[in-house]
Design an enzyme around this catalytic site. Structure first.
Site, PDB file in Angstrom:
ATOM      1  N   HIS A 143       0.816  -1.210   0.000  1.00  0.00           N
ATOM      2  CA  HIS A 143       0.000   0.000   0.000  1.00  0.00           C
ATOM      3  C   HIS A 143       0.851   1.262   0.000  1.00  0.00           C
ATOM      4  O   HIS A 143       0.346   2.343  -0.323  1.00  0.00           O
ATOM      5  CB  HIS A 143      -0.912  -0.011   1.232  1.00  0.00           C
ATOM      6  CG  HIS A 143      -2.329   0.361   0.939  1.00  0.00           C
ATOM      7  ND1 HIS A 143      -2.906   0.292  -0.322  1.00  0.00           N
ATOM      8  CD2 HIS A 143      -3.321   0.819   1.757  1.00  0.00           C
ATOM      9  CE1 HIS A 143      -4.166   0.686  -0.248  1.00  0.00           C
ATOM     10  NE2 HIS A 143      -4.443   1.015   0.978  1.00  0.00           N
TER      11      HIS A 143
ATOM     12  N   ASN B  12      -9.529   4.063  -2.095  1.00  0.00           N
ATOM     13  CA  ASN B  12     -10.001   5.109  -1.186  1.00  0.00           C
ATOM     14  C   ASN B  12      -9.117   6.343  -1.238  1.00  0.00           C
ATOM     15  O   ASN B  12      -9.575   7.456  -0.987  1.00  0.00           O
ATOM     16  CB  ASN B  12     -10.072   4.570   0.243  1.00  0.00           C
ATOM     17  CG  ASN B  12     -11.216   3.597   0.437  1.00  0.00           C
ATOM     18  OD1 ASN B  12     -12.278   3.734  -0.175  1.00  0.00           O
ATOM     19  ND2 ASN B  12     -11.016   2.594   1.280  1.00  0.00           N
TER      20      ASN B  12
ATOM     21  N   ASP C  34      -0.297   2.611  -5.555  1.00  0.00           N
ATOM     22  CA  ASP C  34      -0.480   1.187  -5.804  1.00  0.00           C
ATOM     23  C   ASP C  34      -1.896   0.947  -6.314  1.00  0.00           C
ATOM     24  O   ASP C  34      -2.806   1.734  -6.048  1.00  0.00           O
ATOM     25  CB  ASP C  34      -0.260   0.392  -4.513  1.00  0.00           C
ATOM     26  CG  ASP C  34      -1.305   0.710  -3.455  1.00  0.00           C
ATOM     27  OD1 ASP C  34      -2.156  -0.143  -3.166  1.00  0.00           O
ATOM     28  OD2 ASP C  34      -1.283   1.837  -2.912  1.00  0.00           O
TER      29      ASP C  34
END
Length: 199
Positions: A21, A115, A94
């Site tokens: 992430h 998000n 990512d």
């Protein structure tokens, strides 16, 4: 002087260092080192900021200190202060919807389940350029959350260092010089070998 922003998405803190992430942070850290620039904390931007001059451009590199899902507040603070148009910002992140070894350049668009991009879109970054770097492994056994918060294995790390990061840095250079184009590419070594066989 014309200004551009390279904005990486990730989570702050040692717990998240080198996780999938935080791939955006990994890419921009290496790029910043290449440019002999140094990050420093700027609380008014909710980010660590580095700067360098490239040709006629002043380049701002940013790593938000907000968590991944709220990075849009940092993005907005930076573009408002420096008066940078969203299309002059490249967001590096990512992408779980893309296979590891694949890089895609896009102009704006939906969040595709990210998000971080959702937050950027909500804060006025819908027209920003995106460098989406795939991390997915179709054979993985972990849940989405555990997978993206996990670290690359040794083989993935080698591909990241030898192939993905250099390709991403070339894309960033092209963005800065104004030559970036919407595209998709795979930089996996095996695919390069296959292409040579086909030619």
């Amino acid at each position: 002087m014309y200004m551009k922003l390279i904005f990486a998405i990730g989570n702050p803190g040692d717990r998240y260092t080198d996780t999938r992430h935080n791939l955006g942070f990994t890419i921009i850290d290496a790029y910043t080192e290449r440019k002999n620039a140094t990050f420093s904390l700027k609380t008014k931007f909710f980010a660590e900021i580095a700067e360098f001059t490239g040709g006629r451009h002043k380049i701002i590199l940013a790593k938000p200190t907000t968590f991944y899902n709220d990075c849009g507040s940092s993005f907005r603070a930076i573009i408002d202060f420096y008066k940078i148009a969203p299309q002059d910002a490249l967001v590096v992140h990512d992408e779980l919807a893309i296979t590891f070894g694949t890089l895609r350049i896009r102009h704006g668009g939906s969040d595709a389940g990210s998000n971080g991009i959702k937050s950027i879109n909500q804060h006025g970054g819908e027209d920003s350029m995106r460098l989406r770097i795939g991390v997915n492994n179709p054979d993985r056994l972990l849940s989405d959350t555990d997978f993206v918060l996990g670290r690359f294995n040794a083989l993935e790390q080698k591909v990241l260092t030898d192939h993905i990061a250099p390709a991403a840095h070339e894309i960033i250079d092209s963005f800065i010089s104004g030559g970036i184009a919407v595209t998709s590419m795979s930089v996996l070594p095996s695919e390069k070998i296959d292409k040579k066989k086909d030619n």
